[in-house]
Design a protein around this motif. Structure first.
Motif, short mmCIF file in Angstrom:
data_model
loop_
_atom_site.label_atom_id
_atom_site.label_comp_id
_atom_site.label_asym_id
_atom_site.label_seq_id
_atom_site.Cartn_x
_atom_site.Cartn_y
_atom_site.Cartn_z
N TYR A 1 0.85 -1.19 0.00
CA TYR A 1 0.00 0.00 0.00
C TYR A 1 0.89 1.24 0.00
CZ TYR A 1 -4.04 -2.95 1.12
OH TYR A 1 -5.04 -3.90 1.09
N ASP A 2 0.86 1.99 -1.08
CA ASP A 2 1.72 3.17 -1.20
C ASP A 2 1.49 4.17 -0.08
OD1 ASP A 2 2.81 2.12 -3.49
OD2 ASP A 2 1.48 3.24 -4.86
N ASN A 3 0.24 4.26 0.40
CA ASN A 3 -0.07 5.25 1.44
C ASN A 3 0.50 4.87 2.80
OD1 ASN A 3 -2.06 3.13 1.23
ND2 ASN A 3 -3.32 4.23 2.71
N LEU A 4 1.02 3.63 2.94
CA LEU A 4 1.62 3.21 4.21
C LEU A 4 3.14 3.22 4.17
CD1 LEU A 4 -0.53 0.14 5.39
CD2 LEU A 4 -0.79 2.55 6.00
N ALA A 5 3.71 3.56 3.05
CA ALA A 5 5.16 3.42 2.87
C ALA A 5 5.97 4.17 3.93
CB ALA A 5 5.56 3.91 1.48
N ASP A 6 5.50 5.32 4.35
CA ASP A 6 6.25 6.13 5.31
C ASP A 6 5.70 6.04 6.73
OD1 ASP A 6 7.93 7.04 3.28
OD2 ASP A 6 6.55 8.66 2.74
N TRP A 7 4.81 5.10 6.96
CA TRP A 7 4.24 4.96 8.29
C TRP A 7 5.22 4.25 9.23
CZ3 TRP A 7 -1.31 4.97 10.03
CH2 TRP A 7 -2.07 5.87 9.26
N ASN A 8 5.01 4.46 10.52
CA ASN A 8 5.88 3.86 11.54
C ASN A 8 5.16 2.68 12.19
OD1 ASN A 8 7.96 3.50 13.40
ND2 ASN A 8 7.06 4.95 14.86
N LEU A 9 5.75 1.49 12.07
CA LEU A 9 5.22 0.31 12.73
C LEU A 9 5.98 0.13 14.05
CD1 LEU A 9 3.61 -2.32 13.00
CD2 LEU A 9 5.34 -3.43 11.53
N VAL A 10 5.30 0.33 15.16
CA VAL A 10 5.92 0.23 16.48
C VAL A 10 5.69 -1.18 17.02
CG1 VAL A 10 5.95 1.10 18.85
CG2 VAL A 10 5.56 2.68 16.94
N THR A 11 6.76 -1.93 17.22
CA THR A 11 6.64 -3.29 17.75
C THR A 11 6.95 -3.30 19.25
OG1 THR A 11 8.93 -3.80 17.16
CG2 THR A 11 7.24 -4.35 15.54
N SER A 12 6.22 -4.15 19.97
CA SER A 12 6.46 -4.28 21.41
C SER A 12 6.00 -5.65 21.86
CB SER A 12 5.74 -3.16 22.18
OG SER A 12 4.36 -3.14 21.87
N SER A 13 4.79 -5.75 22.40
CA SER A 13 4.24 -7.03 22.84
C SER A 13 2.73 -6.95 22.72
CB SER A 13 4.63 -7.32 24.29
OG SER A 13 3.98 -6.40 25.16
N SER A 14 2.07 -8.10 22.77
CA SER A 14 0.61 -8.10 22.68
C SER A 14 -0.01 -7.36 23.87
CB SER A 14 0.07 -9.53 22.59
OG SER A 14 0.47 -10.28 23.71
N GLY A 15 0.62 -7.50 25.06
CA GLY A 15 0.11 -6.79 26.22
C GLY A 15 0.24 -5.28 26.09
N ALA A 16 1.38 -4.83 25.58
CA ALA A 16 1.58 -3.39 25.39
C ALA A 16 0.61 -2.85 24.34
CB ALA A 16 3.02 -3.12 24.98
N MET A 17 0.35 -3.65 23.32
CA MET A 17 -0.59 -3.22 22.27
C MET A 17 -1.98 -3.02 22.85
SD MET A 17 -3.26 -4.60 20.29
CE MET A 17 -2.97 -6.36 20.13
N THR A 18 -2.47 -3.98 23.64
CA THR A 18 -3.82 -3.85 24.17
C THR A 18 -3.91 -2.74 25.21
OG1 THR A 18 -3.33 -5.67 25.73
CG2 THR A 18 -4.50 -6.23 23.70
#
Length: 291
Positions: free
Chosen positions: A163-180
């Motif tokens: 998806y071209d519109n996501l090319a410059d987006w930031n994917l922040v990884t951590s844990s499932s607990g941190a996400m929720t």
């Protein structure tokens, strides 16, 4: 879910020590009279719930059960090497496709234990965006993810390429607990948030959420959660094999256990409670026990 860690060597060495601690003798988990069982799992809410339930059923049958949390890629590798006896945590055909292709010849596949699973980008229903293609500047161009080794993380990295519109987006990884936790805080403040999500999961029962449409099909369609065991388990421990082979339940069952854990109940106690209230289902899992 694609295996990627900062130190694969360190994790591999750690695996050896962790699995050694779970078994005092390599041969003690083998043989028709074996009483020790090691189930591997990843620390996602779904797998914490399902593995604790299966482990408790085996414990109730008299087995000494160890539940070993591992990185997703290492879980598959450990099972393929016979360092764990089984796992009920394989998401197919899309999420764990790479691990499946790499290790399937060294495992025994027992089929699905739950149908109707799904992964994708999830947002609160109050957000007006409905499709990945429509994302512009929501949530400050940030996607809140889980572990780097997770398949949904790999799928989201692929989505950023597709998806071209996501090319410059930031994917922040951590844990499932941190996400929720981040999801809950955003909803409390009615803020934008985009998370890597999957179902079944307790968050869909707790919050009003929706999947973003995925017109390019990056996240795939409906998935199943599947059971795999090490080679030789059927011959060496047929009763454990039969329980794992018969294990099958519904999304409602899984979410019931997950919700109780999320509300503060210890996973083992939540598993015991579910087993007590679902004796007929458990009887189907254990119906082929010969001992």
């Amino acid at each position: 879910m694609k295996f990627k860690t900062l130190s694969k060597l360190g994790m591999a060495l750690g695996l050896g020590f962790l699995l050694a601690a779970c078994s005092s003798d390599e041969d003690s988990s083998k043989g028709s009279d074996a009483k020790e069982v090691n189930l591997a799992y990843v620390e996602w809410d779904t797998e914490i719930a399902s593995t604790n339930v299966v482990g408790q059923v085996l414990e109730d049958l008299g087995y000494d059960v160890s539940l070993t949390p591992l990185d997703n890629g290492i879980m598959w590798e450990a099972l393929s090497k016979g360092e764990a006896d089984g796992m009920v945590a394989a998401w197919l055909p899309h999420t764990h496709a790479s691990q499946y292709e790499k290790y399937k010849d060294d495992l025994d596949e027992l089929g699905e234990n739950l149908s109707g699973a799904k992964i994708g980008l999830v947002v609160p229903s109050y957000m007006k965006v409905n499709s990945i293609e429509d994302l512009t500047n929501e949530a400050d161009h940030t996607i809140t993810g889980i572990e780097p080794g997770a398949g949904i993380t790999a799928a989201t990295e692929k989505a950023q390429e597709e998806y071209d519109n996501l090319a410059d987006w930031n994917l922040v990884t951590s844990s499932s607990g941190a996400m929720t936790t981040a999801l809950s805080q955003a909803i409390d403040n009615k803020e934008d948030i985009i998370v890597t999500g999957w179902s079944p999961h307790w968050k869909f029962a707790s919050y009003d959420l929706k999947y973003l449409e995925d017109p390019k099909g990056v996240y795939g369609g409906e998935e199943t959660i599947n059971t795999f065991v090490r080679k030789g388990l059927k011959e060496e421990n047929p009763d454990v094999y039969s329980v794992l082979d018969n294990f099958h339940w519904t999304s409602d069952d899984l979410e019931e256990v997950m919700l109780e854990i999320m509300d503060g109940t210890d996973p083992k106690e939540a598993a015991k409670n579910w087993i007590k209230n679902n004796e007929a289902t458990v009887a189907e899992w254990t119906k082929d026990i010969k001992k």
